[in-house]
Design an enzyme around this catalytic site. Structure first.
Site, PDB file in Angstrom:
ATOM      1  N   HIS A  62       0.754  -1.159   0.022  1.00 54.59           N
ATOM      2  CA  HIS A  62      -0.184  -0.265  -0.042  1.00 54.59           C
ATOM      3  C   HIS A  62       0.922   1.151   0.105  1.00 54.59           C
ATOM      4  O   HIS A  62       1.903   1.359   0.218  1.00 54.59           O
ATOM      5  CB  HIS A  62      -0.916   0.149   1.212  1.00 54.59           C
ATOM      6  CG  HIS A  62      -1.651  -1.194   1.419  1.00 54.59           C
ATOM      7  ND1 HIS A  62      -2.478  -1.693   0.141  1.00 54.59           N
ATOM      8  CD2 HIS A  62      -2.228  -1.977   2.436  1.00 54.59           C
ATOM      9  CE1 HIS A  62      -3.498  -2.568   0.452  1.00 54.59           C
ATOM     10  NE2 HIS A  62      -3.098  -2.883   1.915  1.00 54.59           N
ATOM     11  N   THR A  63       0.173   2.409  -0.231  1.00 55.37           N
ATOM     12  CA  THR A  63       0.948   3.651   0.078  1.00 55.37           C
ATOM     13  C   THR A  63       1.566   3.775   1.530  1.00 55.37           C
ATOM     14  O   THR A  63       0.959   3.707   2.314  1.00 55.37           O
ATOM     15  CB  THR A  63       0.019   4.851  -0.264  1.00 55.37           C
ATOM     16  OG1 THR A  63      -0.838   4.534  -1.545  1.00 55.37           O
ATOM     17  CG2 THR A  63       0.684   6.140  -0.470  1.00 55.37           C
TER      18      THR A  63
END
Lengths: 285, 321
Positions: A62-63
């Site tokens: 994920h970011t």
């Protein structure tokens, strides 16, 4: 209930059948969700994680950090509506990389949003909102999203993404004017939200809001509100190194949404304390 | 019996350009007991006649609350009605969760692209050979930003915005009443609106009177959340059907209790108009035949008979209420 074939024959074990030959459980899940009576008929996309991100056998990523970011967004209500303000910088780390990124956007005739944080995530959020307004237009029944609905929607989207450990890295300000009343609210990247008569994101919470608390009145005229906003922007610009002197002001009133052309504010760097900012703060550089 | 060649599935057209399965589904609505919906500038009212499958059973519910601002009355296959009801409740809840607001009524009944709303759900049933149309008609009544609404949702997937509407067995009499009176609905008070609803319902009642058991009423409107009054909720107030409804509404919504003398004018008014309502009944068979002309093909005569004798249908169509 959909028939769900096993991913391999129990007799011959895993890997015996090419996995692409069978629908993956994820794909089945997806299909089932779409047809189920319980599935929302609208707006589900915003809450779903891209299935491609789940495939491939690799751990999900994920970011973890924002890359291109915007700094504070400020908002105040006044007599006839609300004002939102921000600078136009998209900073790559501390590099002032994009100097004309418009962070205030119109959603529809009664609502505008401004975002700080990861700007690509903001673009994604704008796409979601545009789809909603497009739907409203296509329905052609006179209904449109009210400011508080936009705010609630964004709260849900951001909170849902946080719950998937894949947050949209933004703090958003929602400003609107509907039914003769101004609306101003904010949402954080983990879904924290509130409405108030003046709001700010990021550094603005520390730099601008004390000024607003002191000077804001709900019955301010537009001139007064604009003056207060300019003052707040200036203070933010003086003390926030990730900002530039190029601002935009969005105004939402009964007449609709107007977003100003970028403008600069007059600044004065000759204050004594600016010459030696650490003088009164021992222990700093 | 004449066997219709073109009615075995919903994807087969008749050479006359009709799809019989859809028309049969619309007939199912006519066999359910009557339901009435009407609106003023501020309120929408639903009223239904309930049937009991046997002396020993309770009466079948016909009005369902969807959300605080919306409810439906069903006529036709109750089971289909329940499915649509559940779907609508879900949509309203989702809308409330996501947008923190009530779902606009028009949106709920409108068929739109990715939003499989009620009309769309019904419509999908008319284009898949392995599906069937819903055999239920819905009157959707509610209040949103644009004011009160009464929609009729047909098994064919069509939906209509009405000032007043009646569906179900012998609803033609109720429609006739509504057609004669609808011009006065706009400015009517809630009391008057309910009275009109009960009048209309009375008109469609073949024999017997409205009682607290066989009818239910629901109102929704400005500053009034959807309120369903039936059985227990009505019972404490009830002596006679119309009287009780007036009594109950005066009590609930006008903030004042109307009993005895105060209530008398309502009751006499209703009683006096009854003969007229009975007179309308006489027109009904002709009117209904006209309305059913579209479905004149195979099995039609039989269906009509079933619709006409709906009051004592017994084993004929036990699922239809």
């Amino acid at each position: 209930m959909l028939h769900r074939p096993p991913s391999h024959s129990a007799a011959i074990g895993p890997g015996a059948v090419p996995c692409l030959a069978l629908p993956t459980p994820a794909a089945l899940e997806q299909r089932q969700q779409l047809g189920a009576a319980q599935a929302p008929s609208c707006g589900a996309e915003a809450f779903t994680v891209d299935p491609a991100a789940l495939a491939g056998g690799q751990p999900r990523k994920h970011t973890q950090y924002p890359y291109v970011t915007g700094t504070s967004v400020l908002g105040i209500t006044y007599k006839d509506g609300v004002l939102l303000a921000s600078d136009t910088l998209g900073a790559y780390g501390s590099t002032k990389r994009y100097k004309s990124f418009e962070r205030l956007r119109k959603v529809n005739d009664v609502c505008a949003v401004g975002a700080s944080g990861e700007l690509s995530d903001f673009q994604y959020i704008m796409r979601l909102l545009e789809e909603l307004s497009d739907d409203d237009f296509c329905m052609d029944d006179g209904h449109h999203l009210k400011p508080h609905e936009v705010h609630s929607y964004l709260c849900r989207v951001l909170y849902n993404r946080r719950n998937k450990f894949d947050p949209l890295w933004n703090s958003i300000v929602v400003g609107g004017f509907y039914g003769g009343k101004p609306f101003l609210g904010t949402v954080g990247m983990i879904g924290t939200n509130y409405t108030d008569e003046h709001v700010a994101t990021g550094f603005g919470n520390h730099l601008a809001r004390p000024l607003m608390r002191e000077k804001h009145r709900p019955d301010m005229s537009e001139e007064e509100a604009t003056a207060l906003m300019h003052e707040c922007l200036k203070v933010c610009y003086y003390r926030d190194k990730n900002s530039i002197n190029k601002f935009q002001l969005a105004k939402v009133t009964a007449e609709g949404v107007t977003i100003s052309e970028p403008f600069a504010l007059e600044t004065d760097w000759n204050y004594k304390l600016f010459a030696n900012p650490a003088a009164n703060a021992p222990g700093t550089w | 019996m004449f066997r219709n060649q073109y009615d075995t599935d919903v994807t087969t057209w008749s050479p006359q350009g009709r799809i019989f399965q859809i028309e049969y589904a619309m007939e199912a609505v006519k066999q359910g007991s009557a339901a009435v919906g009407l609106k003023s500038k501020e309120y929408a009212v639903l009223a239904t006649l309930k049937r009991a499958p046997s002396e020993l059973s309770s009466y079948q519910r016909k009005v369902f609350k969807i959300d605080d601002h919306m409810g439906i009355a069903i006529s036709g296959l109750t089971a289909d009605g329940r499915i649509l009801c559940r779907y609508m409740r879900n949509e309203c809840l989702n809308h409330r969760y996501v947008y923190d607001s009530a779902m606009p009524l028009g949106r709920m009944v409108r068929q739109v692209a990715d939003k499989a709303q009620v009309a769309d759900k019904a419509q999908v049933g008319t284009q898949r050979s392995w599906k069937r149309p819903y055999g239920v008609g819905l009157i959707v009544a509610g209040y949103d930003e644009a004011g009160p609404h009464v929609f009729y949702n047909c098994p064919s997937g069509n939906y209509y915005d009405y000032k007043a509407f009646a569906m179900g067995a012998r609803s033609q009499a109720a429609k006739t009443y509504l057609e004669r009176q609808f011009e006065s609905f706009g400015g009517a008070s809630l009391d008057e609106l309910v009275k009109h609803a009960l009048h209309a319902l009375q008109a469609s009642l073949q024999d017997g009177e409205l009682t607290d058991k066989n009818c239910s009423v629901a109102v929704v409107g400005k500053d009034t959340t959807f309120t369903l009054l039936e059985d227990e909720a009505l019972a404490p107030y009830i002596t006679g059907a119309l009287a009780s409804a007036c009594y109950c509404f005066c009590r609930l919504f006008a903030g004042a209790l109307l009993e005895d003398e105060a209530l008398a004018p309502y009751i006499t008014a209703v009683k006096e108009e009854e003969p007229e309502a009975a007179g309308m009944e006489a027109e009904q068979p002709a009117a209904e035949a006209e309305g059913g002309a579209a479905a004149a093909a195979g099995g039609e005569g039989e269906q009509q008979g079933g619709g006409g004798g709906g009051g004592d249908e017994g084993g004929a169509a036990p699922m239809q209420e």
